[in-house]
Design an enzyme around this catalytic site. Structure first.
Site, PDB file in Angstrom:
ATOM      1  N   ARG A  73      20.246 -13.399  39.671  1.00  0.00           N
ATOM      2  CA  ARG A  73      21.164 -12.251  39.864  1.00  0.00           C
ATOM      3  C   ARG A  73      21.595 -12.237  41.371  1.00  0.00           C
ATOM      4  NH1 ARG A  73      22.028  -6.708  40.396  1.00  0.00           N
ATOM      5  NH2 ARG A  73      23.788  -5.987  39.373  1.00  0.00           N
ATOM      6  N   MET A  90       0.937  -1.116  -0.034  1.00  0.00           N
ATOM      7  CA  MET A  90       0.009  -0.023   0.036  1.00  0.00           C
ATOM      8  C   MET A  90       0.796   1.308  -0.104  1.00  0.00           C
ATOM      9  SD  MET A  90      -2.468  -1.329   3.009  1.00  0.00           S
ATOM     10  CE  MET A  90      -1.260  -2.049   4.091  1.00  0.00           C
ATOM     11  N   GLU A 108      -5.649  -7.406  11.924  1.00  0.00           N
ATOM     12  CA  GLU A 108      -4.481  -6.627  11.746  1.00  0.00           C
ATOM     13  C   GLU A 108      -4.368  -6.290  13.088  1.00  0.00           C
ATOM     14  OE1 GLU A 108      -3.798  -4.230   8.522  1.00  0.00           O
ATOM     15  OE2 GLU A 108      -4.806  -5.475   7.208  1.00  0.00           O
ATOM     16  N   GLU A 111       3.697   4.126  -0.180  1.00  0.00           N
ATOM     17  CA  GLU A 111       4.392   4.738  -1.329  1.00  0.00           C
ATOM     18  C   GLU A 111       5.479   5.740  -0.698  1.00  0.00           C
ATOM     19  OE1 GLU A 111       1.815   6.384  -4.222  1.00  0.00           O
ATOM     20  OE2 GLU A 111       1.125   3.951  -4.653  1.00  0.00           O
TER      21      GLU A 111
END
Ligand SMILES: Cc1cc2nc3c(=O)[nH]c(=O)nc-3n(C[C@H](O)[C@H](O)[C@H](O)COP(=O)(O)OP(=O)(O)OC[C@H]3O[C@@H](n4cnc5c(N)ncnc54)[C@H](O)[C@@H]3O)c2cc1C
Length: 275
Positions: A274, A126, A248, A128
């Protein structure tokens, strides 16, 4: 929180996929990041495993799932392991809904078996160089030949995920001139085979993240596209693009939630380890 959304079949699929990712993706992922994408054959491997055809109808060589849940498992497991299957997500999560909704039976027959096997990798173009959010501004042109048999496409696209390795690209083109009175009119989707003369992949863009998805610039110089490669109806692309945004967004939300969970898991492991 205990989730009830997935059943035993989804969890069995998750276990298989987790094992596959650990054995076949994690050890080579750093190399893919350096190259900028997985090797082309990896997509065929995903096809063999059935991952690309989960939602492809059985008549076209897929598993015919209609629920999004298996794709959700894939997204979760990739994020959990901190890896990606290259442009898989665009191919399976983004493009398939377009083909399922708008392709004719003949087009499905032509493309979906290869789609599911990983022989035809897909992308969508899509954006550009001068058109991003404002898609109505798309200027890549497609002109129908006088005999109506093919379109001639001219223009350029950029930021196209999977653009380097794609075999078939859903290209959003302007089929009628821009109309300020109806900015959404005049856009169509053409499925462009990347073997077509006049099609070229430009730069593969270097990114700060998503290193295994090939993001590319594409150019079209008098590319002849058969009229039977028009997806859906001419002039309707804008509404097609808006319609598919829901899935999406769901895929992005799922990935984000899974990433947050993985970050928490890593942080907890780290602070416990740790001294
Ligand atoms: C990793 C990656 C992969 C991509 N993959 C693809 C792909 O496969 N296919 C494809 O076609 N494209 C793809 N894109 C392009 C993506 O869709 C565009 O980046 C997006 O549409 C935004 O366009 P832009 O980058 O030109 O930003 P712009 O449109 O220039 O926007 C810049 C900023 O201005 C804001 N803005 C824009 N318009 C307005 C307005 N009217 N009012 C207020 N604020 C506004 C935006 O929200 C944004 O913050 C990809 C991009 C990336 C980074």
């Amino acid at each position: 929180m205990r989730r009830t959304v997935f059943n035993e079949d989804h969890e069995a699929f998750r276990a298989t996929l987790r094992d596959f990712i650990e054995k076949e993706v994690v050890p080579v992922h750093r190399e893919w990041e350096q190259v900028g994408h997985p090797p082309r054959d990896f997509y065929r491997r995903l096809g063999d495993l059935g991952v690309l055809g989960i939602e492809v109808p059985q008549e076209f060589g897929g598993a015919g799932e209609t629920s999004y849940k298996y794709q959700a498992v894939v997204t979760e497991e990739l994020t959990r392991a901190g890896v990606s299957f290259g442009s898989y997500s665009v191919h399976a999560n983004l493009i398939l809904p377009y083909l399922m909704a708008y392709a004719t039976q003949e087009q499905k027959k032509r493309w979906l078996p290869g789609f599911a096997r990983g022989d035809i990798m897909t992308a969508i173009a899509m954006t550009e160089p001068s058109t991003g959010s404002d898609l109505a501004n798309i200027s890549t042109r497609a002109t129908l030949s006088e005999d109506g048999r093919h379109y001639v496409v001219n223009g350029a696209k950029t930021f196209i995920t999977g653009g380097v390795l794609a075999d078939l690209i859903l290209v959003v083109v302007r089929t009628t001139p821009f109309d300020p009175g109806d900015r959404r009119a005049g856009l169509s989707i053409l499925c462009v085979e990347t073997a077509s003369e006049g099609f070229a992949v430009g730069r593969k863009l270097d990114k700060i993240g998503l290193k295994t998805t090939d993001t590319a610039e594409l150019s079209f110089s008098d590319v002849k596209v058969p009229a039977e490669n028009l997806l859906g109806q001419e002039g309707k692309a804008f509404s097609y693009l808006s319609h598919n945004l829901a899935q999406e967004r769901l895929a992005i939300a799922l990935g984000s939630a899974a990433a947050a969970e993985a970050a928490l898991r890593h942080a907890i492991a780290y602070v416990k380890d740790r001294t």
